[in-house]
Write a protein that holds these residues in place. Sequence first.
Motif: not given
Length: 501
Positions: A119-142
């Motif tokens: 399914h295409p909807v995931v959590t921010t943990f799945q998409n970013f945190d589980s992979l070690g994306f830092p809090p200020d990574h540009p990919g997190r921006a809206r």
Amino acid sequence: MAAAAVYLPRVIAPAVARRSSIAPALIAAPCRSSIGTPSAHCLAGNLCRFSSTAPSPPPVVEIDGRSYSTDTWFNTPTNVLAAASRRLHLQEDHPIAITRQIIESRFPSAEFRSVNSLHPVVTTFQNFDSLGFPPDHPGRARSDTYYVNKDTLLRTHTSAHELETFRANASPGFLLSADVYRRDEVDRTHYPVFHQMEGARVWDRRTQADEKGDLTATILRDLAALPEHGVAVEDPNPPFHDGTNPRQVPQHAASEVEAMGRHLKRSLELMVVEVFSRAKKAKQLAVAAVGTEAETVAADEPLRMRWVEAFFPFTSPSWELEVLYEGDWLEVLGCGITKQPILDAAGVPSQMAWAFGIGLDRIAMLLFKITDIRLFWSTDERFLSQFRGVSADLDKLRLFVPFSKYPACYKDVSFWLDGGDGVAGTVHNNDVMEVIRSVAGDTVEDVQLTDTFTHPKTGRQSLCYRINYRSLEKTLTNAVTNRLHSDVKDMLVRRLGVEIR
């Protein structure tokens, strides 16, 4: 290892899914999204003002059969929500699905499990945190990502499912294919929805290592079982550099990394040979129909590949594979040895793995000679009928034959960034693109920022964008284009609070 997330091709060929390279620095001002709501993650260089005239998000949205509550983070337009149920990578006889089938055919099903219905909807943990994306990574921006609410989004890469797939430990290897979503520019090679595949192959020290706990002999045995392909490959690099492309010490022995790198490279070379051999055969059939000498020479160009060192946050060492295609070196994928902390977090610390990521749309455009990514979403029979029966028999693959190309109609729109209220600000390029696409949809072929201007007396700043309106299915009249362009300008004012010049 976020294969598809980090394996973003360099600008060697046009069909590239690009990610912003803005430095990940937070600033205090709120950022206007495509619906005008503020973001906590506005990036440096993108100071924005909030447009109070933008509509409020719906309280609940349905995405591919499931309902989700929204909040002020919601920024996903209706056209993107509608695309979430299309699943082109599973649509029989569709070029994206055919490309997926061809790649999967080079990875034995007994060894590699295909996972294609996530399914295409995931959590921010799945998409970013589980992979070690830092809090200020540009990919997190809206400005880059489609959010449903602050904790939920449309996945930006198939790697969002990687941790759970490693944890399931259901097979020695896996291939994840899915639709992914990113806010991006508008042109013939970019679309807000595209498709990725990433794969991995693991070995387990508990059951496959020698008496010293070393996996080298097992990996070399599996390498020997892979067929040869006979295609020229340039690989001047050693298996790793402890400085620029290091192995992971002390987790991985040098002999293990060398053996695994060879297994990885041979596996992916075989896949690329399969894809480009089919592309060459289809091209030869097309050339035979036309019969010009120049095209015959191009069709007979021998396949050449080369490996280059790369850097990805979730693999080390890492490489990219390039193919000589029509005279230019074209990057087709990225790969590497999975960072051990990923496997540790998945609960399989005894395993060692390689992984790769590849964009299916990009490969399909090369494979079928499709030059406009919008065609993948077309329901026009003139497009779909050209691929009938190929899913059942890949030998029926033929190049796409373009049908009528309707005339383009260029319109410029210029606006002051301060909206006439004297409050300085800018808008994110992706927000402008999103507004234009949300109004005009697939009738827009290309949008380019053509001019920036600062008034010498007032200091007011303005931008000028050139919009190329061109339908894939009909000629757009001036009256229709003018109405669309008027609606675009009205929406830019409503959503972004600018003042049309």
